[in-house]
Design a protein around this motif. Structure first.
Motif, PDB file in Angstrom:
ATOM      1  N   LEU A 167       0.806  -1.227   0.000  1.00  0.00           N
ATOM      2  CA  LEU A 167       0.000   0.000   0.000  1.00  0.00           C
ATOM      3  C   LEU A 167       0.836   1.273   0.000  1.00  0.00           C
ATOM      4  CD1 LEU A 167      -2.833  -1.059   2.422  1.00  0.00           C
ATOM      5  CD2 LEU A 167      -3.071  -0.569   0.021  1.00  0.00           C
ATOM      6  N   SER A 211       1.475   4.283  -2.609  1.00  0.00           N
ATOM      7  CA  SER A 211       1.519   5.743  -2.429  1.00  0.00           C
ATOM      8  C   SER A 211       2.739   6.381  -3.093  1.00  0.00           C
ATOM      9  CB  SER A 211       1.545   6.080  -0.942  1.00  0.00           C
ATOM     10  OG  SER A 211       0.288   5.879  -0.387  1.00  0.00           O
ATOM     11  N   ALA A 264       2.440   6.771  -6.811  1.00  0.00           N
ATOM     12  CA  ALA A 264       1.344   7.728  -7.053  1.00  0.00           C
ATOM     13  C   ALA A 264       1.832   9.155  -6.809  1.00  0.00           C
ATOM     14  CB  ALA A 264       0.162   7.401  -6.145  1.00  0.00           C
ATOM     15  N   TRP A 265       2.653   9.320  -5.772  1.00  0.00           N
ATOM     16  CA  TRP A 265       3.230  10.637  -5.475  1.00  0.00           C
ATOM     17  C   TRP A 265       4.170  11.049  -6.625  1.00  0.00           C
ATOM     18  CZ3 TRP A 265       4.073  12.221   0.234  1.00  0.00           C
ATOM     19  CH2 TRP A 265       4.447  13.558   0.329  1.00  0.00           C
ATOM     20  N   ASP A 300       3.992  10.088  -9.726  1.00  0.00           N
ATOM     21  CA  ASP A 300       3.126  10.426 -10.881  1.00  0.00           C
ATOM     22  C   ASP A 300       2.623  11.863 -10.768  1.00  0.00           C
ATOM     23  OD1 ASP A 300       3.447   8.008 -11.985  1.00  0.00           O
ATOM     24  OD2 ASP A 300       1.485   7.197 -11.408  1.00  0.00           O
ATOM     25  N   ARG A 301       2.246  12.237  -9.533  1.00  0.00           N
ATOM     26  CA  ARG A 301       1.709  13.591  -9.323  1.00  0.00           C
ATOM     27  C   ARG A 301       2.766  14.648  -9.635  1.00  0.00           C
ATOM     28  NH1 ARG A 301       0.844  17.712  -6.294  1.00  0.00           N
ATOM     29  NH2 ARG A 301       2.722  17.345  -5.082  1.00  0.00           N
ATOM     30  N   TYR A 353       3.415  14.789 -13.322  1.00  0.00           N
ATOM     31  CA  TYR A 353       2.348  15.507 -14.031  1.00  0.00           C
ATOM     32  C   TYR A 353       2.570  17.018 -13.932  1.00  0.00           C
ATOM     33  CZ  TYR A 353      -2.167  16.522 -16.030  1.00  0.00           C
ATOM     34  OH  TYR A 353      -3.154  16.990 -16.871  1.00  0.00           O
ATOM     35  N   ILE A 368       7.217   8.916   3.286  1.00  0.00           N
ATOM     36  CA  ILE A 368       6.613   7.577   3.195  1.00  0.00           C
ATOM     37  C   ILE A 368       7.447   6.552   3.959  1.00  0.00           C
ATOM     38  CG2 ILE A 368       6.035   5.719   1.565  1.00  0.00           C
ATOM     39  CD1 ILE A 368       4.881   7.871  -0.226  1.00  0.00           C
TER      40      ILE A 368
END
Lengths: 268, 268
Positions: free
Chosen positions: B113, B118, B121-122, B124-125, B128, B230
């Motif tokens: 998880l 996370s 995903a962080w 990717d942010r 972006y 994290i």
């Protein structure tokens, strides 16, 4: 969905605690009824109402925590008052302590560490956009599908987008952890209680009320040893009556051990 | 609270669980003395892990924390296997098997998880955000890079980017791959050299090549911040969960040991 599962697990632990407090024993049927009832509470608006009532605004579903805390305290008090170890109560206290620690850790980690740091990084993310002319900002917002909105002449990213990012990176993983921890503890309690009950139901260490009793175990063991030596039990109050009755006639003709005369057998 | 050195605590807790499991492979029960002795030994010498040292010395390109997975892969089947062999089954071994399973499942869940959920995903942010910045023309792009504290290149001159050698070689590898594939419109999002014993040489890299030129952004500070956040979260949650499991398991083992001794005393 995840919040509802967490709420149901919490409600289940709380309900078992109250049930044990009132009835002092938990059967499979009553556990099933409590499971259904807790699912109904967890998936109903009641959980949200409790959350609002206790004023906890965290995204983690702590609405039922106070209820569980009260139950936990009651159980500890019950344990302190009793001399004998109540196995079901002990199991529940252990499981609920573990669950509370896990849930508090998730809550502390999210509120004091993960979310503030992520929000800070998110706030700083598009600062450069504010330095551009409004027209260029709008063009970039449209090209990058950022979903910008104008507030008081300033362009900002739509909160819905930022919320979705926060949900995906911060809230969802912790919510999954929280739901799995609660579900595991609730199911674990159920399985251990059931397993323990099943194991001890046929055991001589279980007294008539279905409780694990060390003295019953000792008594049963002594009776077993005496029977194997060809004796009838002298432990019960009726032992003297039983001597010479139909039961004892079953041992007629068997020699008695010289070291253990009936008259001299000590009472335990 | 999360700033504390949780990353030093959790490996010791895991090693303690391994030590207790290894002890119970040879002894049927565990009392308070071996528990405390192993706790002291692991506390003093837990850092001296031969397998970890082997990985660091002979396979530096591998994450040395694989050693923990190797210990678990060896011990878990042995400890759990004992539970299924009737003559080796004891209450302590059953409890330790449950505890070791719980610890393994917990760490895997946290890993899935947080580390593989996370963290990317962080990344990717951030990537972006970088991709949106690349929509700007050259002067505005350079200005935005300075505002956001990112290392950027607009002319493909990777060598002049003020980065560490390992990050630069990572970008060069992407550039070489892009040239070999003769791609004219190509975006790469990647992050370099992240494992949890490393806190430098980290970067979220966005590499964008199109017919008009090449743009590269290396978000070093952002990667280090995300990694630190994290990592601390992971170790805090893992330490809490593992400490809880160990305390519960040890408590139950001691309680069972006490009951067993009393039963033995009464029956003898």
């Amino acid at each position: 969905m995840l919040e509802s599962i967490t709420n149901s697990g919490a409600a289940f632990l709380g309900l078992i605690a109250f049930w044990l407090l009132i009835t002092n024993k938990l059967s499979g049927g009553s556990a099933l009824v409590l499971l259904v009832l807790s699912a109904a509470i967890g998936f109903s608006p009641l959980a949200e109402a409790l959350q609002a009532l206790f004023g906890i605004t965290t995204s983690l579903s702590l609405g039922l925590l106070p209820c569980v805390l009260v139950a936990l305290l009651a159980l500890i008090l019950m344990q302190l008052r009793r001399r004998r170890i109540h196995v079901q109560g002990m199991m529940l206290v252990i499981a609920m302590s573990g669950w509370l620690i896990a849930h508090s850790a998730f809550w502390v980690a999210e509120v004091t560490w993960f979310e503030p740091r992520f929000l800070e990084a998110q706030d700083n993310g598009y600062q450069w956009l504010n330095e551009l002319p409004i027209k260029q900002q709008l063009t970039i917002c449209a090209n990058a599908s950022l979903g910008c909105q104008s507030v008081d002449g300033k362009i900002s990213i739509k909160p819905a987008r930022l919320r979705a990012e926060r949900q995906r990176i911060v809230n969802d993983p912790l919510l999954i952890l929280s739901a799995s921890a609660t579900g595991c503890y609730a199911l674990g309690v159920l399985l251990v209680l059931y397993g323990h009950r099943r194991k001890h139901k046929s055991s001589p260490a279980m007294n008539a009320k279905g409780k694990s009793d060390l003295h019953s175990a000792a008594r049963a063991k002594i009776m077993q040893i005496q029977r194997s030596n060809g004796y009838h039990s002298f432990l019960s109050p009726k032992s003297t009556e039983a001597f010479g009755s139909e039961k004892s006639s079953a041992y007629a003709g068997k020699s008695l051990s010289p070291t253990c005369e009936p008259e001299s057998t000590p009472r335990i | 609270m999360l700033e504390w050195a949780w990353d030093a605590v959790d490996p010791l807790l895991i090693k303690l669980a391994f030590a207790y499991s290894a002890y119970l492979l040879f002894k049927p029960h565990m009392g308070i003395k071996p528990m405390i002795t192993l706790l002291v030994i692991i506390g003093l010498f837990g850092e001296l892990d031969p397998l970890y040292w082997l990985f660091m010395t002979y396979w530096p390109e591998q994450n040395p924390q694989i050693s923990t997975a190797i210990y678990a892969a060896v011990l878990l089947p042995l400890v759990v296997g004992q539970v299924f062999i009737a003559r080796r089954r004891t209450a302590d071994r059953v409890l330790m098997a449950l505890g070791l399973c719980a610890i393994t499942v917990t760490i895997m869940l946290f890993h899935v998880l947080l580390i593989t959920g996370s963290m990317p995903a962080w990344a990717d942010r951030i990537n972006y955000e970088n991709r949106v910045m690349m929509m700007l023309d050259e002067p505005a792009f350079t200005q935005a890079c300075a505002t956001q504290n990112r290392v950027c290149s607009v002319n493909g001159d990777i060598q002049s980017m003020p980065l560490s050698d390992s990050i630069r070689s990572g970008i060069e590898a992407i550039a070489k791959d892009t040239e070999e594939q003769s791609r004219s419109d190509f975006v790469v999002h990647s992050y370099v050299e992240i494992n949890d014993i490393q806190s430098s040489d980290l970067a979220f890299i966005t590499y964008y090549a199109d017919p008009n030129g090449l743009k590269v952004i290396a978000a070093v500070d952002q990667a280090e911040d995300a990694h630190r956040t994290i990592k601390q979260l992971f170790y805090f949650l893992a330490s809490t969960a593992h400490a809880t499991w160990l305390v519960l398991i040890c408590g139950l083992m001691l309680l069972h040991g006490r009951l067993l001794n009393r039963r033995r005393l009464i029956s003898s």
